[in-house]
Design a protein around this motif. Structure first.
Motif, PDB file in Angstrom:
ATOM      1  N   LEU A   1      46.452  41.769 -32.581  1.00 52.26           N
ATOM      2  CA  LEU A   1      45.507  40.537 -33.049  1.00 52.26           C
ATOM      3  C   LEU A   1      45.379  41.223 -35.271  1.00 52.26           C
ATOM      4  CD1 LEU A   1      42.429  41.535 -30.865  1.00 52.26           C
ATOM      5  CD2 LEU A   1      44.247  39.615 -31.438  1.00 52.26           C
ATOM      6  N   ASP A   2      45.829  41.995 -35.347  1.00 55.86           N
ATOM      7  CA  ASP A   2      45.406  42.732 -37.015  1.00 55.86           C
ATOM      8  C   ASP A   2      46.959  42.085 -37.486  1.00 55.86           C
ATOM      9  OD1 ASP A   2      44.090  43.734 -39.238  1.00 55.86           O
ATOM     10  OD2 ASP A   2      45.345  45.823 -39.052  1.00 55.86           O
ATOM     11  N   ARG A   3      47.857  41.746 -37.224  1.00 52.20           N
ATOM     12  CA  ARG A   3      49.507  41.087 -37.806  1.00 52.20           C
ATOM     13  C   ARG A   3      48.594  39.917 -37.611  1.00 52.20           C
ATOM     14  NH1 ARG A   3      55.264  40.058 -36.297  1.00 52.20           N
ATOM     15  NH2 ARG A   3      55.579  40.088 -38.268  1.00 52.20           N
ATOM     16  N   THR A   4      48.265  39.420 -37.108  1.00 51.70           N
ATOM     17  CA  THR A   4      47.900  38.050 -36.580  1.00 51.70           C
ATOM     18  C   THR A   4      47.347  37.090 -37.562  1.00 51.70           C
ATOM     19  OG1 THR A   4      48.327  37.857 -33.989  1.00 51.70           O
ATOM     20  CG2 THR A   4      47.391  35.981 -35.005  1.00 51.70           C
ATOM     21  N   LYS A   5      46.211  38.541 -38.282  1.00 52.08           N
ATOM     22  CA  LYS A   5      44.869  37.722 -38.959  1.00 52.08           C
ATOM     23  C   LYS A   5      45.538  37.841 -39.646  1.00 52.08           C
ATOM     24  CE  LYS A   5      42.517  40.806 -41.077  1.00 52.08           C
ATOM     25  NZ  LYS A   5      41.898  41.942 -41.464  1.00 52.08           N
TER      26      LYS A   5
ATOM     27  N   GLY B   1      39.912  33.524 -40.621  1.00 51.63           N
ATOM     28  CA  GLY B   1      40.572  34.485 -39.295  1.00 51.63           C
ATOM     29  C   GLY B   1      39.073  35.431 -38.594  1.00 51.63           C
ATOM     30  N   LEU B   2      37.340  35.315 -39.718  1.00 49.02           N
ATOM     31  CA  LEU B   2      36.925  36.643 -39.152  1.00 49.02           C
ATOM     32  C   LEU B   2      36.326  36.319 -37.856  1.00 49.02           C
ATOM     33  CD1 LEU B   2      34.307  38.048 -40.257  1.00 49.02           C
ATOM     34  CD2 LEU B   2      33.425  35.581 -40.625  1.00 49.02           C
ATOM     35  N   SER B   3      36.282  34.785 -36.905  1.00 54.66           N
ATOM     36  CA  SER B   3      36.075  34.670 -35.937  1.00 54.66           C
ATOM     37  C   SER B   3      37.083  36.733 -34.886  1.00 54.66           C
ATOM     38  CB  SER B   3      36.411  33.946 -35.164  1.00 54.66           C
ATOM     39  OG  SER B   3      37.255  32.838 -35.504  1.00 54.66           O
ATOM     40  N   MET B   4      38.929  36.223 -35.945  1.00 58.76           N
ATOM     41  CA  MET B   4      39.041  37.385 -34.784  1.00 58.76           C
ATOM     42  C   MET B   4      38.965  38.893 -34.987  1.00 58.76           C
ATOM     43  SD  MET B   4      43.565  37.906 -34.917  1.00 58.76           S
ATOM     44  CE  MET B   4      43.891  36.564 -33.740  1.00 58.76           C
ATOM     45  N   ASN B   5      38.379  38.672 -35.963  1.00 60.59           N
ATOM     46  CA  ASN B   5      37.832  39.731 -37.026  1.00 60.59           C
ATOM     47  C   ASN B   5      36.833  40.479 -36.215  1.00 60.59           C
ATOM     48  OD1 ASN B   5      39.686  41.274 -38.562  1.00 60.59           O
ATOM     49  ND2 ASN B   5      37.359  41.625 -40.040  1.00 60.59           N
TER      50      ASN B   5
ATOM     51  N   SER C   1      47.828  28.668 -45.603  1.00 61.59           N
ATOM     52  CA  SER C   1      46.703  27.741 -45.653  1.00 61.59           C
ATOM     53  C   SER C   1      46.917  27.155 -44.433  1.00 61.59           C
ATOM     54  CB  SER C   1      47.663  26.372 -47.068  1.00 61.59           C
ATOM     55  OG  SER C   1      48.696  26.288 -47.019  1.00 61.59           O
ATOM     56  N   LYS C   2      47.133  27.992 -43.720  1.00 64.77           N
ATOM     57  CA  LYS C   2      47.060  26.765 -42.176  1.00 64.77           C
ATOM     58  C   LYS C   2      45.281  27.621 -42.031  1.00 64.77           C
ATOM     59  CE  LYS C   2      51.870  27.961 -40.777  1.00 64.77           C
ATOM     60  NZ  LYS C   2      52.096  28.624 -39.446  1.00 64.77           N
ATOM     61  N   ARG C   3      44.947  26.226 -41.469  1.00 67.00           N
ATOM     62  CA  ARG C   3      43.621  26.472 -40.818  1.00 67.00           C
ATOM     63  C   ARG C   3      43.623  27.235 -39.837  1.00 67.00           C
ATOM     64  NH1 ARG C   3      39.521  21.237 -39.028  1.00 67.00           N
ATOM     65  NH2 ARG C   3      38.501  22.253 -37.802  1.00 67.00           N
ATOM     66  N   PHE C   4      42.850  28.636 -39.228  1.00 73.41           N
ATOM     67  CA  PHE C   4      42.448  29.197 -38.397  1.00 73.41           C
ATOM     68  C   PHE C   4      41.602  28.603 -37.196  1.00 73.41           C
ATOM     69  CE2 PHE C   4      40.118  32.451 -36.079  1.00 73.41           C
ATOM     70  CZ  PHE C   4      41.072  33.655 -35.470  1.00 73.41           C
ATOM     71  N   SER C   5      42.346  28.873 -35.960  1.00 74.59           N
ATOM     72  CA  SER C   5      41.825  28.246 -35.021  1.00 74.59           C
ATOM     73  C   SER C   5      41.805  29.940 -33.873  1.00 74.59           C
ATOM     74  CB  SER C   5      41.243  27.511 -34.206  1.00 74.59           C
ATOM     75  OG  SER C   5      42.785  26.891 -33.607  1.00 74.59           O
ATOM     76  N   ALA C   6      41.434  30.087 -32.942  1.00 78.35           N
ATOM     77  CA  ALA C   6      41.701  31.044 -32.124  1.00 78.35           C
ATOM     78  C   ALA C   6      43.473  30.151 -30.578  1.00 78.35           C
ATOM     79  CB  ALA C   6      40.393  30.887 -31.179  1.00 78.35           C
ATOM     80  N   LYS C   7      42.835  28.922 -31.050  1.00 79.37           N
ATOM     81  CA  LYS C   7      44.391  28.240 -29.936  1.00 79.37           C
ATOM     82  C   LYS C   7      45.340  28.698 -31.489  1.00 79.37           C
ATOM     83  CE  LYS C   7      45.686  24.269 -28.155  1.00 79.37           C
ATOM     84  NZ  LYS C   7      45.574  22.497 -27.863  1.00 79.37           N
ATOM     85  N   GLU C   8      45.567  28.770 -32.020  1.00 84.33           N
ATOM     86  CA  GLU C   8      46.422  28.682 -33.191  1.00 84.33           C
ATOM     87  C   GLU C   8      46.511  29.856 -33.242  1.00 84.33           C
ATOM     88  OE1 GLU C   8      48.952  26.721 -34.708  1.00 84.33           O
ATOM     89  OE2 GLU C   8      47.587  25.153 -33.792  1.00 84.33           O
ATOM     90  N   ALA C   9      45.451  31.114 -33.188  1.00 82.42           N
ATOM     91  CA  ALA C   9      46.234  32.878 -33.400  1.00 82.42           C
ATOM     92  C   ALA C   9      46.737  33.019 -31.995  1.00 82.42           C
ATOM     93  CB  ALA C   9      44.885  33.567 -33.256  1.00 82.42           C
TER      94      ALA C   9
END
Length: 327
Positions: A57-61, A290-294, A68-76
């Motif tokens: 998860l840390d590496r993905t974040k 990426g805050l939601s992943m954090n 510049s890609k938009r973050f979302s849970a689906k994209e992660a």
């Protein structure tokens, strides 16, 4: 006669003090050394266990933070899955060896420094042996985080580079140091240092403050001296959530500055980096990417870290006590 009495009193006091100095002071010194060693060992283990648990998860974040890609849970999820298909399962832990090289000394120094700063501030404010009040509690955490970050920063820089580059670019940690030093200069190893320190002050301060405060409130209301392991995990999770949310924008800026050399950007200062991120991606989508992943990763990592530290400390004290009893 009077002189004889005074001399007798001096001799008596000298005889009374000398044995105390020779027997108790070394014992106190040994106890302090054991305490510091216990803190270092417990902190090192706490950092290693926590970071390894959330490494994918840390590496993905980080990969989202520096792009510049938009973050979302689906994209992660897609990124994690593509990485697994293209590079294999263990690639999700790429850069974790560098993380361990950094996090073990970082966590050891941070937890040990926190114990020492608590003791120093306790003596200064007159709370020796008691829980600190809120402000000294926050200061102890901030000083501990700052001390650890200052002493281990180049390792964090190397870890970020390894996380966002293919394995063909950097073969190992030493190779990263050599290439950065040769191609970008030694100063590059400290790129992003200022936002790191500015971020670690609220992060470490609020994390330790929240955890210590929740433990004190628990003791006051439950009557128990020590919370249970699940309660420690919960308190640590709350600490991680608050600490990381407060310092997150500076974490994004730090990662951008650290990886600028391999991502095709040139970030010269914190403000210019922030301005560019906001201009290209927006305030919330850019600085809080990426805050939601954090919010998933951070509480887990901090909860595991604090819990592992406390339980290891308790275990080491019990082992030392049983050893002393046997002697």
């Amino acid at each position: 006669m009077g002189n004889g009495v005074r001399e007798g009193q001096v001799d008596f006091k000298r005889q009374d003090v000398e044995p105390v100095a020779s027997t108790h002071l070394p014992a106190e010194g040994n106890q302090e050394k054991k305490k510091v060693l216990n803190s270092l060992m417990s902190g090192a283990l706490a950092g290693a266990v926590a970071k390894t648990a959330v490494a994918p998860l840390d590496r993905t974040k980080i990969m989202f933070q520096v792009s510049s890609k938009r973050f979302s849970a689906k994209e992660a999820y897609r990124l994690i899955y593509r990485t697994y298909l293209n590079e294999g399962f263990w690639s999700l832990w790429r850069g974790n060896s560098a993380t361990m090289v950094r996090v073990i000394p970082y966590a050891a120094i941070q937890f040990c420094a926190h114990e020492e700063y608590k003791q120093l501030l306790g003596s200064y404010y007159g709370f020796q042996g008691k829980a600190l009040t809120p402000f000294p509690r926050f200061i102890a955490g901030s000083l501990a985080g700052t001390t650890a970050a200052m002493l281990t920063y180049p390792l964090d820089m190397v870890r970020a580079r390894m996380a966002v580059t293919p394995k063909e670019m950097y073969s190992n940690i030493v190779h990263v140091f050599i290439r950065i030093s040769r191609e970008e200069g030694l100063k590059t190893l400290y790129r992003g240092f200022t936002p790191t320190i500015l971020g670690v002050i609220p992060y470490a301060g609020l994390s330790f403050f929240t955890y210590e405060t929740l433990k004190k409130l628990h003791a006051d209301h439950s009557g128990k001296l020590q919370p249970s392991p699940p309660e420690r995990l919960l308190f640590g999770a709350c600490a991680g959530l608050i600490g990381q949310s407060a310092s997150y924008p500076l974490d994004v800026v730090r990662r951008r500055m650290q990886t600028a050399g391999v991502m095709g950007h040139t970030y010269s200062s914190i403000l210019l980096t922030m301005q560019e991120i906001i201009r290209e991606e927006g305030l919330i989508r850019g600085l809080y990417k990426g805050l939601s992943m954090n919010w998933v990763k951070g509480p887990i990592a901090v909860g595991i870290s604090f819990t592992t530290f406390d339980l290891t400390q308790i275990l080491l004290r019990k082992l030392q006590h049983s050893t002393n009893v046997e002697r």
